[in-house]
Write a protein that holds these residues in place. Structure first.
Motif, PDB file in Angstrom:
ATOM      1  N   ASN A   1       0.816  -1.280   0.102  1.00 13.08           N
ATOM      2  CA  ASN A   1       0.048   0.031  -0.143  1.00 13.08           C
ATOM      3  C   ASN A   1       0.723   1.414   0.086  1.00 13.08           C
ATOM      4  OD1 ASN A   1      -1.963   1.761   0.317  1.00 13.08           O
ATOM      5  ND2 ASN A   1      -2.431   1.444   2.401  1.00 13.08           N
ATOM      6  N   LYS A   2       1.112   1.709  -1.176  1.00 12.27           N
ATOM      7  CA  LYS A   2       2.217   2.893  -1.209  1.00 12.27           C
ATOM      8  C   LYS A   2       1.803   3.943  -0.384  1.00 12.27           C
ATOM      9  CE  LYS A   2       3.357   1.171  -5.861  1.00 12.27           C
ATOM     10  NZ  LYS A   2       3.544   1.417  -7.561  1.00 12.27           N
ATOM     11  N   THR A   3       0.436   4.426  -0.586  1.00 17.62           N
ATOM     12  CA  THR A   3       0.286   5.521   0.075  1.00 17.62           C
ATOM     13  C   THR A   3      -0.391   5.565   1.585  1.00 17.62           C
ATOM     14  OG1 THR A   3      -2.121   5.578  -0.758  1.00 17.62           O
ATOM     15  CG2 THR A   3      -0.562   6.506  -2.233  1.00 17.62           C
ATOM     16  N   ASN A   4      -0.757   4.527   1.849  1.00 20.60           N
ATOM     17  CA  ASN A   4      -1.094   3.953   3.135  1.00 20.60           C
ATOM     18  C   ASN A   4      -2.371   4.948   3.480  1.00 20.60           C
ATOM     19  OD1 ASN A   4      -1.014   2.646   5.375  1.00 20.60           O
ATOM     20  ND2 ASN A   4      -0.006   4.463   6.688  1.00 20.60           N
ATOM     21  N   ARG A   5      -3.027   5.165   2.449  1.00 21.92           N
ATOM     22  CA  ARG A   5      -4.511   5.943   2.321  1.00 21.92           C
ATOM     23  C   ARG A   5      -5.719   5.232   3.103  1.00 21.92           C
ATOM     24  NH1 ARG A   5      -7.568   8.128  -3.059  1.00 21.92           N
ATOM     25  NH2 ARG A   5      -9.368   9.317  -1.922  1.00 21.92           N
ATOM     26  N   TRP A   6      -5.691   4.232   3.078  1.00 21.54           N
ATOM     27  CA  TRP A   6      -6.937   3.419   3.578  1.00 21.54           C
ATOM     28  C   TRP A   6      -6.310   2.233   4.819  1.00 21.54           C
ATOM     29  CZ3 TRP A   6     -10.454   5.693   1.739  1.00 21.54           C
ATOM     30  CH2 TRP A   6     -10.399   6.215   0.406  1.00 21.54           C
ATOM     31  N   ASP A   7      -7.307   2.493   5.904  1.00 24.61           N
ATOM     32  CA  ASP A   7      -6.734   1.578   7.254  1.00 24.61           C
ATOM     33  C   ASP A   7      -7.439   0.322   7.045  1.00 24.61           C
ATOM     34  OD1 ASP A   7      -5.407   3.769   7.982  1.00 24.61           O
ATOM     35  OD2 ASP A   7      -7.006   4.581   9.325  1.00 24.61           O
ATOM     36  N   ALA A   8      -8.578   0.275   6.309  1.00 25.12           N
ATOM     37  CA  ALA A   8      -9.276  -1.193   6.452  1.00 25.12           C
ATOM     38  C   ALA A   8     -10.414  -1.091   4.837  1.00 25.12           C
ATOM     39  CB  ALA A   8     -10.059  -1.440   7.418  1.00 25.12           C
TER      40      ALA A   8
ATOM     41  N   GLN B   1     -14.108 -12.913 -10.260  1.00 23.71           N
ATOM     42  CA  GLN B   1     -13.139 -12.115 -10.052  1.00 23.71           C
ATOM     43  C   GLN B   1     -12.800 -12.080  -8.620  1.00 23.71           C
ATOM     44  OE1 GLN B   1     -13.991  -8.096 -11.420  1.00 23.71           O
ATOM     45  NE2 GLN B   1     -15.724  -8.951 -12.641  1.00 23.71           N
ATOM     46  N   VAL B   2     -13.690 -12.554  -7.787  1.00 22.49           N
ATOM     47  CA  VAL B   2     -13.258 -12.242  -6.182  1.00 22.49           C
ATOM     48  C   VAL B   2     -12.288 -12.842  -5.581  1.00 22.49           C
ATOM     49  CG1 VAL B   2     -14.311 -12.718  -4.044  1.00 22.49           C
ATOM     50  CG2 VAL B   2     -15.778 -11.503  -5.706  1.00 22.49           C
ATOM     51  N   PRO B   3     -11.863 -14.285  -5.836  1.00 19.08           N
ATOM     52  CA  PRO B   3     -10.779 -14.999  -5.220  1.00 19.08           C
ATOM     53  C   PRO B   3      -9.423 -14.467  -5.762  1.00 19.08           C
ATOM     54  CG  PRO B   3     -12.375 -16.746  -6.146  1.00 19.08           C
ATOM     55  CD  PRO B   3     -12.705 -15.382  -6.407  1.00 19.08           C
ATOM     56  N   ALA B   4      -9.363 -13.923  -6.666  1.00 15.82           N
ATOM     57  CA  ALA B   4      -7.829 -13.413  -7.089  1.00 15.82           C
ATOM     58  C   ALA B   4      -7.818 -11.867  -6.508  1.00 15.82           C
ATOM     59  CB  ALA B   4      -7.776 -13.265  -8.798  1.00 15.82           C
ATOM     60  N   MET B   5      -8.834 -11.251  -6.607  1.00 16.41           N
ATOM     61  CA  MET B   5      -8.794  -9.908  -5.793  1.00 16.41           C
ATOM     62  C   MET B   5      -8.512  -9.887  -4.490  1.00 16.41           C
ATOM     63  SD  MET B   5     -11.994  -7.212  -5.383  1.00 16.41           S
ATOM     64  CE  MET B   5     -12.891  -8.504  -4.192  1.00 16.41           C
ATOM     65  N   LEU B   6      -9.089 -10.925  -3.694  1.00 10.61           N
ATOM     66  CA  LEU B   6      -8.681 -11.008  -2.444  1.00 10.61           C
ATOM     67  C   LEU B   6      -7.493 -11.353  -2.238  1.00 10.61           C
ATOM     68  CD1 LEU B   6     -12.243 -12.547  -0.955  1.00 10.61           C
ATOM     69  CD2 LEU B   6     -11.559 -10.346  -0.763  1.00 10.61           C
ATOM     70  N   GLU B   7      -6.865 -12.319  -2.863  1.00 11.69           N
ATOM     71  CA  GLU B   7      -5.554 -12.745  -2.576  1.00 11.69           C
ATOM     72  C   GLU B   7      -4.543 -11.517  -2.805  1.00 11.69           C
ATOM     73  OE1 GLU B   7      -2.974 -15.564  -1.752  1.00 11.69           O
ATOM     74  OE2 GLU B   7      -4.981 -16.109  -2.219  1.00 11.69           O
ATOM     75  N   ARG B   8      -5.118 -10.710  -3.995  1.00  7.31           N
ATOM     76  CA  ARG B   8      -3.972  -9.329  -4.211  1.00  7.31           C
ATOM     77  C   ARG B   8      -4.129  -8.566  -2.920  1.00  7.31           C
ATOM     78  NH1 ARG B   8      -4.032  -7.338  -9.966  1.00  7.31           N
ATOM     79  NH2 ARG B   8      -2.260  -6.046  -9.022  1.00  7.31           N
ATOM     80  N   LEU B   9      -5.551  -8.319  -2.459  1.00 13.61           N
ATOM     81  CA  LEU B   9      -5.690  -7.387  -1.578  1.00 13.61           C
ATOM     82  C   LEU B   9      -5.024  -7.653  -0.119  1.00 13.61           C
ATOM     83  CD1 LEU B   9      -9.429  -6.450  -1.873  1.00 13.61           C
ATOM     84  CD2 LEU B   9      -7.384  -4.979  -2.340  1.00 13.61           C
ATOM     85  N   GLN B  10      -4.817  -8.937   0.119  1.00 11.48           N
ATOM     86  CA  GLN B  10      -4.341  -9.795   1.308  1.00 11.48           C
ATOM     87  C   GLN B  10      -2.890  -9.333   1.198  1.00 11.48           C
ATOM     88  OE1 GLN B  10      -4.207 -13.864   2.173  1.00 11.48           O
ATOM     89  NE2 GLN B  10      -5.241 -13.571   3.942  1.00 11.48           N
ATOM     90  N   GLN B  11      -2.230  -9.295   0.413  1.00  9.32           N
ATOM     91  CA  GLN B  11      -0.844  -9.074   0.049  1.00  9.32           C
ATOM     92  C   GLN B  11      -0.386  -7.756   0.301  1.00  9.32           C
ATOM     93  OE1 GLN B  11       0.445 -10.389  -3.851  1.00  9.32           O
ATOM     94  NE2 GLN B  11      -0.439 -12.403  -3.485  1.00  9.32           N
ATOM     95  N   THR B  12      -1.329  -6.524   0.465  1.00 14.12           N
ATOM     96  CA  THR B  12      -1.177  -5.172   0.652  1.00 14.12           C
ATOM     97  C   THR B  12      -0.914  -5.203   2.172  1.00 14.12           C
ATOM     98  OG1 THR B  12      -3.622  -4.854   1.022  1.00 14.12           O
ATOM     99  CG2 THR B  12      -2.609  -4.557  -1.359  1.00 14.12           C
ATOM    100  N   GLY B  13      -1.111  -6.055   2.965  1.00 10.81           N
ATOM    101  CA  GLY B  13      -1.387  -5.795   4.374  1.00 10.81           C
ATOM    102  C   GLY B  13      -2.480  -5.156   5.105  1.00 10.81           C
ATOM    103  N   ILE B  14      -3.382  -4.569   4.218  1.00  8.86           N
ATOM    104  CA  ILE B  14      -4.509  -3.665   4.817  1.00  8.86           C
ATOM    105  C   ILE B  14      -5.593  -4.725   5.318  1.00  8.86           C
ATOM    106  CG2 ILE B  14      -6.476  -2.183   4.160  1.00  8.86           C
ATOM    107  CD1 ILE B  14      -4.805  -1.340   1.875  1.00  8.86           C
ATOM    108  N   PRO B  15      -5.817  -4.561   6.582  1.00 12.54           N
ATOM    109  CA  PRO B  15      -7.138  -5.432   7.096  1.00 12.54           C
ATOM    110  C   PRO B  15      -8.281  -5.783   6.267  1.00 12.54           C
ATOM    111  CG  PRO B  15      -6.177  -4.072   8.875  1.00 12.54           C
ATOM    112  CD  PRO B  15      -5.640  -3.124   7.413  1.00 12.54           C
ATOM    113  N   LEU B  16      -8.597  -6.783   6.149  1.00 14.87           N
ATOM    114  CA  LEU B  16      -9.933  -7.216   5.271  1.00 14.87           C
ATOM    115  C   LEU B  16     -11.078  -7.519   6.317  1.00 14.87           C
ATOM    116  CD1 LEU B  16      -8.486  -8.941   2.097  1.00 14.87           C
ATOM    117  CD2 LEU B  16      -8.720  -6.390   2.416  1.00 14.87           C
TER     118      LEU B  16
END
Length: 219
Positions: A4-11, A92-107
């Protein structure tokens, strides 16, 4: 690893039905089963769709209490009996969640579904591993479109800036809940819910593809 380059989103919090899970046709089928059984005819589809995203008690509140009770019982009986083969996950969802999880942002998940209905779905599609937080109907007294479910999610995540939280959904109830909570609503175009009213509400962010959500994180 994506960061998360900008750290704009907390969750990033998600609705379930129509957002992560392709369940709207099955929900309609479950409602119509109950209406045919007890009323002798199906209900207007638009009326059913208008209530999806709220608890079942709210959706059946247009009928007298005793009638609503038996309608809901039949809905739940049919829905639970056919749950494992009645729904699917949007491709689209599983791949999206996989990549989002890699950002470290809480889901997290914030839904009006009962936990007993949500758990089998998460297990069937191996989605539970992506979410550190799950808010269901049982977790709050008030429900969407009231903002309390998002407030509860913020409390559990120990977050105090709603403007730094994305809430991803597919209905007017999701949009209103996010706006009232001060969160940033993201509406998805791949839902099977009616889109005209949602578009007319002019959500700040509308995405047609999951990659667009990932792109938001890099802005």
């Amino acid at each position: 690893m994506m960061t998360n380059k900008t750290n704009r989103w907390d969750a990033i919090l998600f609705d379930v039905d129509g957002t992560l899970i392709d369940s709207i046709p099955f929900i309609l089928e479950s409602f119509q089963y109950a209406f045919r059984l007890h009323l002798g005819h199906p209900l207007d589809e638009a009326m059913i769709l208008a209530g999806i995203g709220t608890p079942l008690e709210t959706a059946f509140s247009h009928w007298p209490p005793e009638q609503a009770k038996v309608l809901m019982e039949s809905y739940l009986e049919y829905n639970h009996a056919n749950l494992h083969h009645g729904i699917g996950v949007f491709w689209q969802v599983p791949a999206m969640l996989e990549r989002l999880q890699q950002t470290g942002i809480p889901l997290g998940i914030v839904t009006s579904k009962r936990l007993s209905a949500l758990q089998p779905t998460l297990e069937d599609f191996n989605l539970a591993r992506y979410f550190g937080l799950v808010i269901t109907k049982e977790d709050t007294k008030l429900h969407k479109p009231n903002p309390e479910p998002l407030y509860e999610a913020m409390k559990r995540l120990r977050l105090s800036r709603p403007d730094r939280i994305l809430y991803v959904g597919d209905s007017i109830h999701d949009l209103e809940c996010a706006v009232r909570a001060g969160c940033q609503p993201v509406m998805v175009g791949w839902t099977r819910m009616p889109k005209q009213a949602l578009r007319q509400a002019h959500p700040a962010i509308w995405i047609e593809h999951a990659n667009e959500l990932l792109e938001l994180l890099e802005e």
